[in-house]
Design a protein around this motif. Sequence first.
Motif, mmCIF file in Angstrom:
data_model
loop_
_atom_site.group_PDB
_atom_site.id
_atom_site.type_symbol
_atom_site.label_atom_id
_atom_site.label_comp_id
_atom_site.label_asym_id
_atom_site.label_seq_id
_atom_site.Cartn_x
_atom_site.Cartn_y
_atom_site.Cartn_z
ATOM 1 N N LEU A 1 0.837 -1.220 0.000
ATOM 2 C CA LEU A 1 0.000 0.000 0.000
ATOM 3 C C LEU A 1 0.866 1.261 0.000
ATOM 4 N N GLU A 2 2.040 1.150 0.599
ATOM 5 C CA GLU A 2 2.966 2.287 0.615
ATOM 6 C C GLU A 2 3.721 2.418 -0.702
ATOM 7 N N GLY A 3 3.464 1.473 -1.626
ATOM 8 C CA GLY A 3 4.093 1.559 -2.947
ATOM 9 C C GLY A 3 5.373 0.760 -3.071
ATOM 10 N N LYS A 4 5.655 -0.064 -2.034
ATOM 11 C CA LYS A 4 6.896 -0.854 -2.067
ATOM 12 C C LYS A 4 6.614 -2.310 -2.424
ATOM 13 N N ARG A 5 7.689 -3.103 -2.570
ATOM 14 C CA ARG A 5 7.520 -4.534 -2.769
ATOM 15 C C ARG A 5 6.860 -5.123 -1.519
ATOM 16 N N GLY A 6 5.963 -6.090 -1.711
ATOM 17 C CA GLY A 6 5.212 -6.620 -0.569
ATOM 18 C C GLY A 6 5.993 -7.596 0.278
ATOM 19 N N ASN A 7 7.014 -7.126 0.964
ATOM 20 C CA ASN A 7 7.782 -7.978 1.876
ATOM 21 C C ASN A 7 7.240 -7.841 3.296
ATOM 22 N N PRO A 8 6.922 -8.953 3.971
ATOM 23 C CA PRO A 8 6.462 -8.844 5.361
ATOM 24 C C PRO A 8 7.511 -8.181 6.265
ATOM 25 N N ARG A 9 6.996 -7.476 7.268
ATOM 26 C CA ARG A 9 7.882 -6.898 8.298
ATOM 27 C C ARG A 9 7.899 -7.843 9.490
ATOM 28 N N ILE A 10 8.914 -7.682 10.320
ATOM 29 C CA ILE A 10 8.961 -8.473 11.559
ATOM 30 C C ILE A 10 7.936 -7.892 12.537
ATOM 31 N N LYS A 11 7.155 -8.786 13.175
ATOM 32 C CA LYS A 11 6.207 -8.356 14.217
ATOM 33 C C LYS A 11 6.676 -8.938 15.542
ATOM 34 N N PRO A 12 6.525 -8.275 16.698
ATOM 35 C CA PRO A 12 6.153 -6.878 16.829
ATOM 36 C C PRO A 12 7.236 -5.945 16.279
ATOM 37 N N PRO A 13 6.915 -4.655 16.085
ATOM 38 C CA PRO A 13 5.646 -4.003 16.444
ATOM 39 C C PRO A 13 4.506 -4.424 15.521
ATOM 40 N N PHE A 14 3.328 -4.617 16.126
ATOM 41 C CA PHE A 14 2.135 -4.915 15.341
ATOM 42 C C PHE A 14 1.648 -3.621 14.685
ATOM 43 N N PRO A 15 0.900 -3.762 13.591
ATOM 44 C CA PRO A 15 0.404 -2.557 12.914
ATOM 45 C C PRO A 15 -0.379 -1.613 13.835
ATOM 46 N N ALA A 16 -1.021 -2.173 14.865
ATOM 47 C CA ALA A 16 -1.795 -1.314 15.769
ATOM 48 C C ALA A 16 -0.896 -0.267 16.433
ATOM 49 N N ILE A 17 0.396 -0.538 16.480
ATOM 50 C CA ILE A 17 1.349 0.423 17.048
ATOM 51 C C ILE A 17 2.065 1.175 15.922
ATOM 52 N N LYS A 18 2.527 0.432 14.918
ATOM 53 C CA LYS A 18 3.293 1.051 13.827
ATOM 54 C C LYS A 18 2.897 0.344 12.530
ATOM 55 N N GLY A 19 2.040 0.990 11.761
ATOM 56 C CA GLY A 19 1.537 0.344 10.557
ATOM 57 C C GLY A 19 1.766 1.161 9.314
#
Length: 449
Positions: A180-198
């Motif tokens: 959605l941010e326009g980048k390649r769809g690579n997963p991020r390490i969680k945490p932080p969960f999107p509810a904190i940093k999305g």
Amino acid sequence: MSTKLLLDKANIEGIRFYKAYRENGGYAAVEKAFKMTPTEIVEEVKKSGLRGRGGAGFPTGMKWSFLAKPEGVPRYLVCNADESEPGTFKDRYLMEFLPHLLIEGLIISSFALGSNRTYIYIRGEYAWIPDILEHAIEEAKQNGWLGKNILGTGFDCEIYVQRGAGAYICGEETALIESLEGKRGNPRIKPPFPAIKGLWESPTVVNNVETLAAIVPIFNIGGEEYAKIGVGKSTGTKLISACGNINKPGVYEIDMTISVEEFVYSDEYCGGIPNGKRLKACIPGGSSVPILPANLLFKTAKGETRLMNYESLSDGGFATGSMMGSGGFIVLDEDQCIVRHTLTLARFYHHESCGQCSPCREGTGWMKRVLYNLEYGKGKLSDIDLLWDIQRRIEGNTICPLGDAAAWPVAAAIRHFRDEFEWHVLNPEESQVRNFGLAHYADAREVMV
Ligand SMILES: NC(=O)c1ccc[n+]([C@@H]2O[C@H](COP(=O)([O-])OP(=O)(O)OC[C@H]3O[C@@H](n4cnc5c(N)ncnc54)[C@H](O)[C@@H]3O)[C@@H](O)[C@H]2O)c1
Ligand SMILES: Cc1cc2nc3c(=O)[nH]c(=O)nc-3n(C[C@H](O)[C@H](O)[C@H](O)COP(=O)(O)O)c2cc1C
Ligand code: SF4
């Protein structure tokens, strides 16, 4: 008869459009919810016991209450409409036939979370659905449910539809956010969960289409009433997309008290197995959950009736149970080859791995190659142990659960159907003759030894 909260109006003529939707009680839930404060709305959702319908079943009200609220920072709601799990097509049904139900749920949820810009991220292959959604959004806007100062509350909200480009991994919430941010769809390490940093580093709630649609009946009937439907922590109703060897494939709404046997054989749902064939196995929650052999599908290992809900489907853990997952219910009859089926899934996961983690990137390819050899009658008995070893080294060792999703079906297939893997090794000629169809796999030749 099962309770219908989501699909009750699905057969009304013109329900896809605002006029019929409104005339049949649509947007009454928004009117109700907007008389409450955002905190009260979150509490109501907590009371309902609603669990995320995307697959993990995380309690929705709890997730909403985790949303960080730093001063001066926007918050976002993102609707996950990527729905790429093989066997899963319930969100498609909702978006295609009941788009206003989703928009209504999104308006209430956006208000509760304070999201002024809400996104629907939809899988690229659903090429005809964004137009349906955009039309519904426009209708909602023209009738004052979206835009500035909705219902005089001072709350502004716009909904945007973003098309994906056909990557399974972009359904994983952090990969989705990257995309959605326009980048390649690579997963991020969680945490932080999107509810904190999305999204754009801001607090973000990502929820599945069905989860957000379920917000509407929660406000129509009240959270407590919603919680009374179902059993235990499986409250409300659940959409199941049923497919494979059944007489009546389709999307069904169940209250989670019915038995798996009733779901498979009753005419209200799957209508049994075609041509009088016997049931061999079933994947009850989308391709990434463990397969269950027929003897563990209707009864748990303890001998209890297996029910179509979160607790009962997972009863026994992975040794003798499975998961509700995304509600993609895939039935296999006695003619289906488990090794071929497992190979099909392994090809899929190998193709869809984003490649960030070695166990997933390399392991999925290994599993695919070993499975090709076994299925094509070129395998050795030791390959079955090798396969077991590879899946074990993937599970739990990756950034996102795609690695687990690739490993679990292989583990469950070996655990429950080892004799079938051995049959391929012990009957190589028959295995090869039977598998002339493998020529259809473009990548088959390169991996055969
Ligand atoms: N619907 C589909 O097409 C599809 C496709 C593939 C996989 N899946 C499903 O995806 C599931 C895995 O999803 P996941 O990796 O997002 O699961 P997860 O357990 O990491 O998270 C589930 C949700 O809860 C939130 N969450 C969990 N702990 C939290 C905390 N402490 N604070 C705030 N939020 C928290 C996450 O942000 C997420 O939104 C699998 O079970 C599978 O069934 C679905
Ligand atoms: C590989 C992978 C693919 C996923 N694809 C989807 C998807 O297509 N739709 C979805 O709602 N959730 C999907 N999820 C789960 C999301 O990460 C997330 O848990 C979900 O959107 C949260 O919504 P919920 O709480 O309403 O279920 C996927 C997870 C993984 C690991
Ligand atoms: S597990 Fe697979 S899909 Fe997930 S981040 Fe690692 S390589 Fe990518």
